[in-house]
Structure formats: structure tokens, C-alpha cells
Design a protein around this motif. Structure first.
Motif, PDB file in Angstrom:
ATOM      1  N   ARG A  24       5.080  -5.746 -10.246  1.00  0.00           N
ATOM      2  CA  ARG A  24       5.075  -4.460  -9.537  1.00  0.00           C
ATOM      3  C   ARG A  24       6.375  -4.247  -8.766  1.00  0.00           C
ATOM      4  O   ARG A  24       6.947  -5.173  -8.211  1.00  0.00           O
ATOM      5  CB  ARG A  24       3.907  -4.435  -8.541  1.00  0.00           C
ATOM      6  N   ARG A  25       6.808  -3.018  -8.758  1.00  0.00           N
ATOM      7  CA  ARG A  25       7.975  -2.633  -7.961  1.00  0.00           C
ATOM      8  C   ARG A  25       7.502  -2.071  -6.627  1.00  0.00           C
ATOM      9  O   ARG A  25       6.389  -1.563  -6.521  1.00  0.00           O
ATOM     10  CB  ARG A  25       8.818  -1.604  -8.716  1.00  0.00           C
ATOM     11  N   TYR A  26       8.366  -2.171  -5.628  1.00  0.00           N
ATOM     12  CA  TYR A  26       8.060  -1.686  -4.282  1.00  0.00           C
ATOM     13  C   TYR A  26       9.182  -0.786  -3.808  1.00  0.00           C
ATOM     14  O   TYR A  26      10.334  -0.950  -4.213  1.00  0.00           O
ATOM     15  CB  TYR A  26       7.915  -2.860  -3.307  1.00  0.00           C
ATOM     16  N   SER A  27       8.842   0.138  -2.940  1.00  0.00           N
ATOM     17  CA  SER A  27       9.831   1.004  -2.307  1.00  0.00           C
ATOM     18  C   SER A  27       9.570   0.965  -0.807  1.00  0.00           C
ATOM     19  O   SER A  27       8.502   1.390  -0.351  1.00  0.00           O
ATOM     20  CB  SER A  27       9.703   2.438  -2.831  1.00  0.00           C
ATOM     21  N   GLY A  29       8.733  -1.462   1.006  1.00  0.00           N
ATOM     22  CA  GLY A  29       7.552  -2.242   1.302  1.00  0.00           C
ATOM     23  C   GLY A  29       6.240  -1.649   0.820  1.00  0.00           C
ATOM     24  O   GLY A  29       5.181  -2.228   1.017  1.00  0.00           O
ATOM     25  N   ILE A  30       6.303  -0.497   0.173  1.00  0.00           N
ATOM     26  CA  ILE A  30       5.094   0.165  -0.319  1.00  0.00           C
ATOM     27  C   ILE A  30       5.001  -0.058  -1.826  1.00  0.00           C
ATOM     28  O   ILE A  30       5.956   0.208  -2.562  1.00  0.00           O
ATOM     29  CB  ILE A  30       5.117   1.674   0.001  1.00  0.00           C
ATOM     30  N   HIS A  69      -7.128   1.036  -2.188  1.00  0.00           N
ATOM     31  CA  HIS A  69      -7.513   0.061  -1.181  1.00  0.00           C
ATOM     32  C   HIS A  69      -6.347  -0.216  -0.233  1.00  0.00           C
ATOM     33  O   HIS A  69      -6.522  -0.305   0.991  1.00  0.00           O
ATOM     34  CB  HIS A  69      -7.987  -1.240  -1.848  1.00  0.00           C
ATOM     35  N   PHE A  70      -5.142  -0.346  -0.797  1.00  0.00           N
ATOM     36  CA  PHE A  70      -3.947  -0.565   0.033  1.00  0.00           C
ATOM     37  C   PHE A  70      -3.745   0.600   1.000  1.00  0.00           C
ATOM     38  O   PHE A  70      -3.480   0.387   2.194  1.00  0.00           O
ATOM     39  CB  PHE A  70      -2.705  -0.743  -0.859  1.00  0.00           C
TER      40      PHE A  70
END
Length: 76
Positions: A24-27, A29-30, A69-70
Motif C-alpha cells: 500500500r502507498r501512503y500520502s 501518513g494516510i 475502519h481506519f
């Protein structure tokens, strides 16, 4: 709520989700939704006999639940 019936296809997709989600990639921290890129990278290393459309739909459905859920956890 009763536990849904299990079947080999959904069990395999659920297991594969964990591997796909590791890419998974994050931007900032999301977590971003999984894309075809992550799914294709996973399938190059771990081929499956599951129909590709069904596999993708299962991965996206699980990912939608995880991301929801996040979001709920972040808004607490």
C-alpha cells in the motif's frame, strides 16, 4: 450476527489481501486505496487460479472495509 459461510475462494482472497496490502502507498501518513498496480505486483509473485475480476473485486471490497475502519478510528 452469525459468521458468514466460508469458502476456499474467499479464504484465498482474504489471505492474499494481506500480501497486497503490504504494498500500500501512503500520502502524508494516510493510507491510499489499493490500486491495480499493487494487485498486479502481488500476482506477478503469487499467481492464483481465481478469476481476475473476482479476485480484484474481493481485494477492493476488503480494502474498502479496512479504509473505512481506519477513517472511523481517526475520527475518534
Amino acid at each position: 450476527m452469525p459468521e458468514p459461510e466460508r469458502n476456499p475462494v474467499s479464504d484465498e482472497i482474504e489471505g492474499c489481501y494481506m500480501g497486497v496490502a503490504r504494498m500500500r502507498r501512503y500520502s502524508e501518513g494516510i493510507p491510499l486505496p489499493l490500486s491495480l498496480i499493487e494487485i498486479e505486483q502481488y500476482l506477478q509473485r503469487h499467481p492464483t487460479v481465481i478469476d481476475r475480476d473476482e479476485f480484484d473485486a474481493g481485494i477492493y471490497a476488503i480494502d474498502e472495509i479496512v479504509l473505512q475502519h481506519f477513517k472511523e478510528k481517526m475520527s475518534e
